[in-house]
Design a protein around this motif. Sequence first.
Motif, mmCIF file in Angstrom:
data_model
loop_
_atom_site.group_PDB
_atom_site.id
_atom_site.type_symbol
_atom_site.label_atom_id
_atom_site.label_comp_id
_atom_site.label_asym_id
_atom_site.label_seq_id
_atom_site.Cartn_x
_atom_site.Cartn_y
_atom_site.Cartn_z
ATOM 1 N N LYS A 82 36.613 45.027 35.101
ATOM 2 C CA LYS A 82 35.978 44.593 33.843
ATOM 3 C C LYS A 82 34.450 44.696 33.909
ATOM 4 N N SER A 83 33.896 44.874 35.106
ATOM 5 C CA SER A 83 32.432 44.850 35.254
ATOM 6 C C SER A 83 31.771 46.053 34.598
ATOM 7 N N GLY A 84 32.511 47.145 34.470
ATOM 8 C CA GLY A 84 31.924 48.367 33.919
ATOM 9 C C GLY A 84 31.065 49.111 34.932
ATOM 10 N N LEU A 85 30.974 48.571 36.152
ATOM 11 C CA LEU A 85 30.159 49.247 37.171
ATOM 12 C C LEU A 85 30.919 50.458 37.698
ATOM 13 N N PRO A 86 30.199 51.574 37.959
ATOM 14 C CA PRO A 86 30.889 52.726 38.536
ATOM 15 C C PRO A 86 31.475 52.347 39.900
ATOM 16 N N ARG A 87 32.699 52.794 40.161
ATOM 17 C CA ARG A 87 33.389 52.431 41.410
ATOM 18 C C ARG A 87 32.539 52.768 42.627
ATOM 19 N N GLU A 88 31.813 53.901 42.574
ATOM 20 C CA GLU A 88 31.064 54.326 43.769
ATOM 21 C C GLU A 88 29.871 53.408 44.066
ATOM 22 N N GLU A 89 29.517 52.549 43.110
ATOM 23 C CA GLU A 89 28.429 51.582 43.377
ATOM 24 C C GLU A 89 28.957 50.324 44.067
ATOM 25 N N LEU A 90 30.278 50.206 44.157
ATOM 26 C CA LEU A 90 30.882 48.995 44.739
ATOM 27 C C LEU A 90 31.422 49.282 46.130
ATOM 28 N N LEU A 101 28.703 39.723 40.943
ATOM 29 C CA LEU A 101 28.269 41.073 40.537
ATOM 30 C C LEU A 101 27.033 40.967 39.644
ATOM 31 N N LYS A 102 27.030 39.941 38.757
ATOM 32 C CA LYS A 102 25.861 39.748 37.881
ATOM 33 C C LYS A 102 24.624 39.403 38.708
ATOM 34 N N ALA A 103 24.838 38.655 39.801
ATOM 35 C CA ALA A 103 23.706 38.263 40.668
ATOM 36 C C ALA A 103 23.210 39.438 41.515
ATOM 37 N N GLY A 104 23.925 40.554 41.501
ATOM 38 C CA GLY A 104 23.442 41.745 42.219
ATOM 39 C C GLY A 104 24.306 42.196 43.382
ATOM 40 N N TYR A 105 25.291 41.369 43.781
ATOM 41 C CA TYR A 105 26.161 41.773 44.899
ATOM 42 C C TYR A 105 26.967 43.013 44.491
ATOM 43 N N ARG A 106 27.126 43.913 45.427
ATOM 44 C CA ARG A 106 27.948 45.102 45.183
ATOM 45 C C ARG A 106 29.057 45.241 46.221
ATOM 46 N N SER A 107 29.065 44.355 47.218
ATOM 47 C CA SER A 107 30.077 44.395 48.270
ATOM 48 C C SER A 107 30.863 43.087 48.223
ATOM 49 N N ILE A 108 32.195 43.194 48.192
ATOM 50 C CA ILE A 108 33.063 42.016 48.104
ATOM 51 C C ILE A 108 34.027 42.032 49.283
ATOM 52 N N ASP A 109 34.156 40.874 49.951
ATOM 53 C CA ASP A 109 35.057 40.743 51.094
ATOM 54 C C ASP A 109 36.239 39.870 50.716
#
Length: 288
Positions: free
Chosen positions: A61-69, A36-44
């Motif tokens: 824990k990332s704090g990223l909004p869910r809709e960005e993932l 996620l820190k490297a910029g990935y927003r999609s996880i398989d």
Amino acid sequence: MKKTITLNNGVEMPLMGYGVWQIAPTECEQYVSEALKAGYRSIDTAQAYYNEEGVGAAISKSGLPREELFLTTKVWISNAGDEKAARSIDDSLRKLKTDYIDLLLIHQPFGDYYGTYRAMESAYRAGKVRAIGLSNFYDARFVDLAENMEIKPAVVQLETHVFSQQVKMRGLMKEYGTRLMAWSPLARGMNNLFGNETLKSIAVRHGKDIAQICLKFLTDEGVIVIPQSTKSERMASNFALDDFELTAEEREAIRRLDTGHPLAADFNDPALAKYLLGYDAQFNPDNQ
Ligand SMILES: NC(=O)c1ccc[n+]([C@@H]2O[C@H](COP(=O)([O-])OP(=O)(O)OC[C@H]3O[C@@H](n4cnc5c(N)ncnc54)[C@H](OP(=O)(O)O)[C@@H]3O)[C@@H](O)[C@H]2O)c1
């Protein structure tokens, strides 16, 4: 590589993602956090990777909004069938610490996959899942399901890399608007990928590495890729594909590397079917 593609139901999916097969449950949170820190927003991930909880911990824990993932998981064979699959989808939601899964796939073309697909259609209609699809369904098995089910598969995830470009399956999938998602997009280094002279000369010409050439080739063709690395510098370089273009001649040379068949797994092999049918009993940490 922040590009997205539009699936057959209008959902936007990143072309680039990070795969977590064979990442130990105890290490998954750390690697997904790095990705996620490297910029990935999609996880398989997948139920049978036994690491969905690690993915869930990292994203919460990332704090990223869910809709960005964008989260993909897969229903395993031991959860096949209407009721078991439905329960397993709720389990995956709980483990992933989320209200919805972006893309849900049937992992393998074995067991009661019709029941599983019906459960996935119900989950889709209930808003628990934004898109549904398949993995490792080839040829007639794919067509049979795509023809019979109301919601056409948005994605099929198949072993896809420069040595197995899935030309035939891409042709079959077109009719249903189904997109190809490449597992092992770096062929896990098989067939001496990282020593291949054609790829090496193209990489040198662009000042890139062989992995970047392979991933650029696939994503340029609209193929979704989910390379895996446990090294943060490779996570970053695999993601950095935006500052160069392959020429038509280079693309043609890479097309010629296609062997026309997968290298890792033949889904018509009865021995593979038996192995996968017994996989959960053998490897699920809860059964140990
Ligand atoms: N649906 C299915 O049945 C299925 C099957 C297999 C895989 N998948 C999915 O596809 C994802 C990716 O496939 P995969 O993990 O099999 O293989 P892959 O992404 O093709 O290759 C991963 C291997 O390549 C190495 N690597 C990564 N980047 C590199 C680079 N820039 N230079 C040199 N080596 C590099 C990694 O080692 P390091 O860690 O040392 O960098 C790792 O050993 C999986 O994680 C999983 O999510 C799905």
